[in-house]
Design a protein around this motif. Structure first.
Motif, PDB file in Angstrom:
ATOM      1  N   THR A  54       6.797   0.535   3.751  1.00 20.62           N
ATOM      2  CA  THR A  54       7.893  -0.409   3.542  1.00 20.62           C
ATOM      3  C   THR A  54       7.645  -1.739   4.256  1.00 20.62           C
ATOM      4  O   THR A  54       6.873  -1.821   5.204  1.00 20.62           O
ATOM      5  CB  THR A  54       9.227   0.195   4.025  1.00 20.62           C
ATOM      6  OG1 THR A  54       9.080   0.610   5.390  1.00 20.62           O
ATOM      7  CG2 THR A  54       9.603   1.398   3.183  1.00 20.62           C
TER       8      THR A  54
ATOM      9  N   SER B  82       0.823  -1.217   0.000  1.00 20.84           N
ATOM     10  CA  SER B  82       0.000   0.000   0.000  1.00 20.84           C
ATOM     11  C   SER B  82       0.859   1.270   0.000  1.00 20.84           C
ATOM     12  O   SER B  82       2.011   1.270   0.435  1.00 20.84           O
ATOM     13  CB  SER B  82      -0.925   0.009   1.219  1.00 20.84           C
ATOM     14  OG  SER B  82      -1.789  -1.105   1.205  1.00 20.84           O
ATOM     15  N   HIS B  83       0.245   2.348  -0.496  1.00 18.97           N
ATOM     16  CA  HIS B  83       0.897   3.661  -0.525  1.00 18.97           C
ATOM     17  C   HIS B  83       0.086   4.664   0.286  1.00 18.97           C
ATOM     18  O   HIS B  83      -1.149   4.617   0.287  1.00 18.97           O
ATOM     19  CB  HIS B  83       1.024   4.177  -1.961  1.00 18.97           C
ATOM     20  CG  HIS B  83       1.921   3.360  -2.831  1.00 18.97           C
ATOM     21  ND1 HIS B  83       1.538   2.138  -3.342  1.00 18.97           N
ATOM     22  CD2 HIS B  83       3.193   3.582  -3.273  1.00 18.97           C
ATOM     23  CE1 HIS B  83       2.530   1.642  -4.079  1.00 18.97           C
ATOM     24  NE2 HIS B  83       3.534   2.492  -4.043  1.00 18.97           N
TER      25      HIS B  83
ATOM     26  N   THR C 197       4.058  10.821  -1.960  1.00 12.16           N
ATOM     27  CA  THR C 197       3.453   9.487  -1.937  1.00 12.16           C
ATOM     28  C   THR C 197       4.513   8.507  -1.457  1.00 12.16           C
ATOM     29  O   THR C 197       5.617   8.465  -1.999  1.00 12.16           O
ATOM     30  CB  THR C 197       2.967   9.076  -3.338  1.00 12.16           C
ATOM     31  OG1 THR C 197       1.965  10.011  -3.776  1.00 12.16           O
ATOM     32  CG2 THR C 197       2.359   7.676  -3.308  1.00 12.16           C
ATOM     33  N   TRP C 198       4.188   7.767  -0.428  1.00  3.93           N
ATOM     34  CA  TRP C 198       5.153   6.862   0.211  1.00  3.93           C
ATOM     35  C   TRP C 198       4.590   5.452   0.283  1.00  3.93           C
ATOM     36  O   TRP C 198       3.463   5.253   0.749  1.00  3.93           O
ATOM     37  CB  TRP C 198       5.457   7.371   1.615  1.00  3.93           C
ATOM     38  CG  TRP C 198       6.383   6.513   2.431  1.00  3.93           C
ATOM     39  CD1 TRP C 198       7.722   6.333   2.237  1.00  3.93           C
ATOM     40  CD2 TRP C 198       6.051   5.736   3.594  1.00  3.93           C
ATOM     41  NE1 TRP C 198       8.244   5.492   3.208  1.00  3.93           N
ATOM     42  CE2 TRP C 198       7.238   5.112   4.047  1.00  3.93           C
ATOM     43  CE3 TRP C 198       4.862   5.516   4.292  1.00  3.93           C
ATOM     44  CZ2 TRP C 198       7.268   4.285   5.165  1.00  3.93           C
ATOM     45  CZ3 TRP C 198       4.882   4.687   5.402  1.00  3.93           C
ATOM     46  CH2 TRP C 198       6.084   4.076   5.827  1.00  3.93           C
ATOM     47  N   ARG C 199       5.368   4.504  -0.216  1.00  2.39           N
ATOM     48  CA  ARG C 199       4.938   3.116  -0.077  1.00  2.39           C
ATOM     49  C   ARG C 199       5.296   2.616   1.315  1.00  2.39           C
ATOM     50  O   ARG C 199       6.415   2.797   1.774  1.00  2.39           O
ATOM     51  CB  ARG C 199       5.626   2.228  -1.121  1.00  2.39           C
ATOM     52  CG  ARG C 199       5.060   0.802  -1.128  1.00  2.39           C
ATOM     53  CD  ARG C 199       5.730  -0.079  -2.160  1.00  2.39           C
ATOM     54  NE  ARG C 199       7.083  -0.441  -1.752  1.00  2.39           N
ATOM     55  CZ  ARG C 199       7.846  -1.322  -2.395  1.00  2.39           C
ATOM     56  NH1 ARG C 199       7.407  -1.906  -3.481  1.00  2.39           N
ATOM     57  NH2 ARG C 199       9.059  -1.583  -1.952  1.00  2.39           N
TER      58      ARG C 199
END
Length: 206
Positions: free
Chosen positions: A126, A53-54, A122-124
């Motif tokens: 981790t 998910s992001h 936008t960050w996935r």
């Protein structure tokens, strides 16, 4: 002896410097507005999958403050933080008013240049993010990295707009399929072997 005195003085100055750099969260003003949504679902609270998910995170200066309040802001640091429900009986996630000792927000997301109109990223999520309940916090920092103000996606009690991260299982779908096929093949092979042995036993007894 002079060397020893100099060494002690150096340690004392270092201690004073560290004490001066200490920042208490309770002294920070909430001048930033921060929002985060799970990109795949377009919702601000829900379930996100680690490694999949992001999060779409945006921030800007709260319009109730004058633009001049951010004159000393240089950067904005975005961090993923544990909600209280995921801190219970977990000392390594404990909240401390001294931000140098605080364990609430240990996961860094991004650092961006401060502008009063804000920015987004936008960050996935981790793969190393533990399964827990989280919110996002932003710190406005000066040139030395000292926290001057903050904003967060949740309320003061940290009970609203929370995101639950589910950890990765450690196995891919292909591995699960292969394991299922292997298991089925093993069962069939064992059944066939036992049937063949039974037939041989009957022939021998005759």
């Amino acid at each position: 002896m002079k060397f020893s005195v100099a060494f002690v003085m150096t340690l004392m100055l270092a201690s004073v410097s560290m004490a001066q750099a200490s920042v208490l969260f309770s002294t920070l003003e909430r001048t930033l507005v921060v929002e985060a949504k799970i990109k795949e679902q377009e919702i601000s609270s829900g379930i996100a999958l680690a490694g999949v998910s992001h999060l779409v995170i945006s921030w800007h200066l709260n319009e109730s403050f004058p633009v001049s309040v951010g004159d000393k802001y240089v950067n904005v640091k975005l961090r993923l933080c544990y909600a209280p429900v995921s801190q219970i009986d977990r000392g390594w996630r404990k909240t401390n008013d001294d931000l140098h000792k605080d364990k609430t927000c240990t996961k860094g997301i991004a650092q961006q240049k401060y502008i009063f109109s804000g920015n987004s990223t936008t960050w996935r999520v981790t793969k190393d993010v533990p399964g827990a309940v989280y919110f996002v916090r932003a710190y406005a920092v000066d040139a030395e990295g000292n926290q001057l103000a903050f904003g967060q996606t949740t309320d003061k009690a940290k009970t609203a707009n929370l995101i639950t991260v589910l950890p990765i299982s450690g196995r891919t779908g292909n591995i699960d399929i292969a394991a299922a096929i292997f298991s089925a093949f093993s069962v069939v092979s064992l059944t066939g072997f036992l049937g063949l042995e039974s037939m041989r036993s009957k022939r021998t007894s005759k």
